[in-house]
Design an enzyme around this catalytic site. Structure first.
Site, mmCIF file in Angstrom:
data_model
loop_
_atom_site.group_PDB
_atom_site.id
_atom_site.type_symbol
_atom_site.label_atom_id
_atom_site.label_comp_id
_atom_site.label_asym_id
_atom_site.label_seq_id
_atom_site.Cartn_x
_atom_site.Cartn_y
_atom_site.Cartn_z
ATOM 1 N N SER A 37 27.046 13.354 14.557
ATOM 2 C CA SER A 37 27.669 13.604 13.388
ATOM 3 C C SER A 37 27.167 14.878 12.680
ATOM 4 O O SER A 37 26.072 14.794 12.330
ATOM 5 C CB SER A 37 28.010 12.373 12.260
ATOM 6 O OG SER A 37 29.058 12.622 11.331
ATOM 7 N N ASP A 89 15.383 1.165 -9.099
ATOM 8 C CA ASP A 89 14.637 1.189 -8.157
ATOM 9 C C ASP A 89 14.099 2.647 -8.024
ATOM 10 O O ASP A 89 15.120 3.618 -8.403
ATOM 11 C CB ASP A 89 15.423 0.753 -6.734
ATOM 12 C CG ASP A 89 14.683 0.976 -5.730
ATOM 13 O OD1 ASP A 89 13.407 1.515 -5.780
ATOM 14 O OD2 ASP A 89 14.876 0.362 -4.520
ATOM 15 N N GLU A 120 37.847 12.505 17.695
ATOM 16 C CA GLU A 120 37.699 11.381 16.683
ATOM 17 C C GLU A 120 37.305 11.932 15.555
ATOM 18 O O GLU A 120 36.006 11.831 15.098
ATOM 19 C CB GLU A 120 37.059 10.193 17.320
ATOM 20 C CG GLU A 120 37.414 9.725 18.577
ATOM 21 C CD GLU A 120 36.417 9.014 19.226
ATOM 22 O OE1 GLU A 120 35.111 8.794 18.669
ATOM 23 O OE2 GLU A 120 36.663 8.482 20.254
ATOM 24 N N PRO A 121 37.739 13.131 14.958
ATOM 25 C CA PRO A 121 36.948 13.571 13.959
ATOM 26 C C PRO A 121 37.186 12.727 12.566
ATOM 27 O O PRO A 121 38.064 11.986 12.160
ATOM 28 C CB PRO A 121 38.080 14.839 13.452
ATOM 29 C CG PRO A 121 39.366 14.407 13.946
ATOM 30 C CD PRO A 121 39.014 13.494 15.074
ATOM 31 N N GLY A 122 36.040 12.826 11.597
ATOM 32 C CA GLY A 122 36.054 11.887 10.669
ATOM 33 C C GLY A 122 35.657 12.990 9.420
ATOM 34 O O GLY A 122 36.530 13.332 8.586
ATOM 35 N N ARG A 123 34.421 13.431 9.259
ATOM 36 C CA ARG A 123 34.215 14.070 8.154
ATOM 37 C C ARG A 123 34.893 15.457 7.677
ATOM 38 O O ARG A 123 35.171 15.873 6.598
ATOM 39 C CB ARG A 123 32.548 14.418 7.964
ATOM 40 C CG ARG A 123 31.991 15.681 8.828
ATOM 41 C CD ARG A 123 30.634 15.899 8.450
ATOM 42 N NE ARG A 123 29.712 14.865 9.277
ATOM 43 C CZ ARG A 123 28.934 14.184 8.526
ATOM 44 N NH1 ARG A 123 28.875 14.392 7.260
ATOM 45 N NH2 ARG A 123 28.057 13.277 8.860
ATOM 46 N N HIS A 134 30.438 11.810 22.112
ATOM 47 C CA HIS A 134 30.107 12.394 20.437
ATOM 48 C C HIS A 134 28.802 13.092 20.329
ATOM 49 O O HIS A 134 28.007 12.424 20.749
ATOM 50 C CB HIS A 134 30.202 10.959 19.750
ATOM 51 C CG HIS A 134 30.311 11.193 18.210
ATOM 52 N ND1 HIS A 134 29.598 12.109 17.565
ATOM 53 C CD2 HIS A 134 31.480 10.827 17.364
ATOM 54 C CE1 HIS A 134 30.245 12.254 16.381
ATOM 55 N NE2 HIS A 134 31.191 11.327 16.153
ATOM 56 N N LYS A 194 36.166 5.044 9.590
ATOM 57 C CA LYS A 194 34.741 4.662 9.198
ATOM 58 C C LYS A 194 34.377 5.761 8.055
ATOM 59 O O LYS A 194 33.848 5.244 7.139
ATOM 60 C CB LYS A 194 33.665 4.465 10.130
ATOM 61 C CG LYS A 194 33.614 5.647 10.816
ATOM 62 C CD LYS A 194 32.355 5.392 11.950
ATOM 63 C CE LYS A 194 32.708 4.831 13.073
ATOM 64 N NZ LYS A 194 33.714 5.656 14.057
ATOM 65 N N TYR A 225 31.375 9.536 4.403
ATOM 66 C CA TYR A 225 30.326 8.756 4.344
ATOM 67 C C TYR A 225 29.786 8.393 2.960
ATOM 68 O O TYR A 225 28.673 8.282 2.826
ATOM 69 C CB TYR A 225 29.427 8.986 5.401
ATOM 70 C CG TYR A 225 30.027 9.345 6.740
ATOM 71 C CD1 TYR A 225 30.169 8.001 7.462
ATOM 72 C CD2 TYR A 225 30.086 10.598 7.265
ATOM 73 C CE1 TYR A 225 30.947 8.427 8.847
ATOM 74 C CE2 TYR A 225 30.830 10.875 8.402
ATOM 75 C CZ TYR A 225 31.119 9.540 9.134
ATOM 76 O OH TYR A 225 31.767 9.962 10.325
ATOM 77 N N GLY A 251 31.884 15.022 14.790
ATOM 78 C CA GLY A 251 30.755 15.911 14.886
ATOM 79 C C GLY A 251 31.329 17.159 14.053
ATOM 80 O O GLY A 251 30.495 17.845 13.919
ATOM 81 N N ASP A 258 23.195 9.491 5.405
ATOM 82 C CA ASP A 258 23.854 10.617 6.126
ATOM 83 C C ASP A 258 23.092 11.920 5.822
ATOM 84 O O ASP A 258 23.459 12.991 6.287
ATOM 85 C CB ASP A 258 25.521 10.754 5.403
ATOM 86 C CG ASP A 258 26.427 11.721 6.305
ATOM 87 O OD1 ASP A 258 26.272 11.753 7.644
ATOM 88 O OD2 ASP A 258 27.092 12.419 5.936
#
Ligand code: PLP
Length: 413
Positions: free
Chosen positions: A179, A343, A248-251, A176, A47, A372, A216, A309
């Site tokens: 993040s 906007d 589950e590392p993402g960033r 978790h 994601k 993200y 995180g 984020d």
């Protein structure tokens, strides 16, 4: 950001914003992971940035994947050569059709944190391997998840007994911490809670074999977080034979690998410095030129990370007045930077010092744009998504060869 400088060279109408992805950075983060957390198998959180080259590179490096939906599961399996056993369906609240879809795709490992999920899984994927997601203290993270996900320890035993009653196989525990965790010591408490959940599992008749420490991981605090986790695991799981450690590392993997170049497409500045100074609407400062720059990426696009984020971004000058050289003595002004939509919420930077001589057509750069960002960008107001230009920096031969070899195995794609 040499590649973006080259790409942003002064070509008429070559003004589209674009990302530069340095895949070597992803590779280096993986080496860093292996150095600091050698016993924990990373499952990249798709994601965060489902870029096809990032997925392919991580697949070739042997990482697993954390998927949130059937769309992500399909994307990972489409790479080819990925065993579904390398995927964790790490969304504790899934649509029934998604659980059925996971079963069909051969994805067995999935998380849950409530009884209704157990009923759905028992009906549609009774042989699934379940991981109970427990609540962790997320108060030290930029994006908190505890309000939505995670079973508190006082309901864990009941949930596990319910799983038993439904003849479901629960194999482990996940958490978790939220993040963008800026206090690594929080992992100690989370591992302690996981230990309690393991013990509750024994009481419910399970013998867990997976500890999933979630995501995180924040780039600048990674080594500190790894040290805390390693210590906590030694303390609470002294005998961990038969326990597989995953995360589950993402960033952590992608944040610094992507930079963004955006073009100044419009500007609002005093016509004459002498008679048109005014109170800056944002800073409230008087007698300052209220310089407003409008760029071709905004919060409805890549900068959605500002809204979702909770990021702040800092522009730097990539090119000014057809030159890549900006002198340190260049006079600067407090300026604001705005996205391209109609906007007024579309503000990228409320107040930043930028050279006063910046003009329409000049380029601004933004680092650490890999996490993200692209994944949640919209085309609001009809603006296209920014494309990605791929590069490999120093030591890139290894990365290119990994991608090539992987592509050979996977001849369909
Ligand atoms: N795992 C789950 C279940 C998540 O929801 C997320 C982020 O939303 C992640 C992993 C990745 O977290 P991070 O990018 O902070 O490592």
């Amino acid at each position: 950001m040499n590649a973006s400088r080259r790409a942003a060279a002064n070509v008429p109408d070559a003004e589209k914003a674009f990302f530069v992805a340095d895949l070597t950075q992803v590779y280096l983060q993986h080496q860093r992971w292996l150095r600091c957390l050698p016993d924990i198998e990373p499952h990249y959180a798709v994601k965060c940035n489902p870029d096809p080259y990032v997925l392919r590179l991580l697949a070739s490096l042997g990482a697993g994947f954390d998927c949130a939906s059937n769309g992500e599961i399909s994307q990972v399996l489409r790479i080819g050569g990925i065993d579904p056993g390398r995927i964790i369906f790490a969304n504790p609240c899934k649509a029934t059709s998604f659980i059925r879809g996971a079963a069909k795709a051969g994805v067995d490992k999935m998380t849950f944190d409530n009884a209704d999920e157990l009923y759905k899984i028992a009906r549609t994927h009774p042989t699934a391997k379940l991981i109970i997601r427990i609540l962790a203290d997320d108060s030290k993270s930029i994006c908190r998840f505890g309000i939505k996900f995670g079973a508190s320890l006082d309901v864990v035993l009941d949930l596990l007994l319910k799983a038993r009653e439904l003849h479901l196989d629960v194999i482990g525990v996940s958490f978790h911490v939220g993040s963008g965790c800026y206090d690594p010591t929080i992992y100690e408490d989370a591992v302690r809670r996981a230990r309690e959940a393991f013990d509750l599992g024994e009481r419910a008749g399970y013998h867990f074999s997976i500890l999933d420490v979630g995501g995180g991981f924040e780039d600048t605090r990674f080594e500190a977080a790894a040290a805390v986790i390693n210590c906590a695991i030694d303390k609470y799981f002294p005998d961990r034979s038969g326990i597989r450690l995953v995360a589950e590392p993402g960033r952590f993997y992608v944040s610094r690998a992507f930079s963004l170049a955006a073009n100044i497409i419009a500007r609002r500045a005093p016509i004459s410095q002498d008679n048109e100074t005014r109170v800056d609407l944002v800073t409230g400062k008087e007698n300052e030129p209220a310089l407003m720059y409008y760029i071709n990426e905004g919060v409805y696009g890549a900068f959605n990370c500002i809204m979702f984020d909770h990021q702040t971004v800092e522009p730097y000058v990539l090119s000014m007045n057809d030159s890549f050289h900006v002198s340190a003595s260049e006079p600067v002004s407090a300026s604001s930077v705005w996205g391209p939509t109609c906007d007024s919420i579309d503000c990228v930077c409320k107040c930043v010092e930028l050279p006063r001589a910046l003009q329409v057509g000049d380029w601004l750069g933004f680092n650490n744009m890999g996490a993200y960002t692209i994944c949640a960008a919209s085309q609001f107001n009809g603006f296209q998504l920014s494309e990605v230009i791929y590069t490999t920096s120093k030591g890139g031969e290894e990365v290119r060869s990994l991608l090539r070899n992987f592509a050979t195995k996977d001849h369909d794609h």
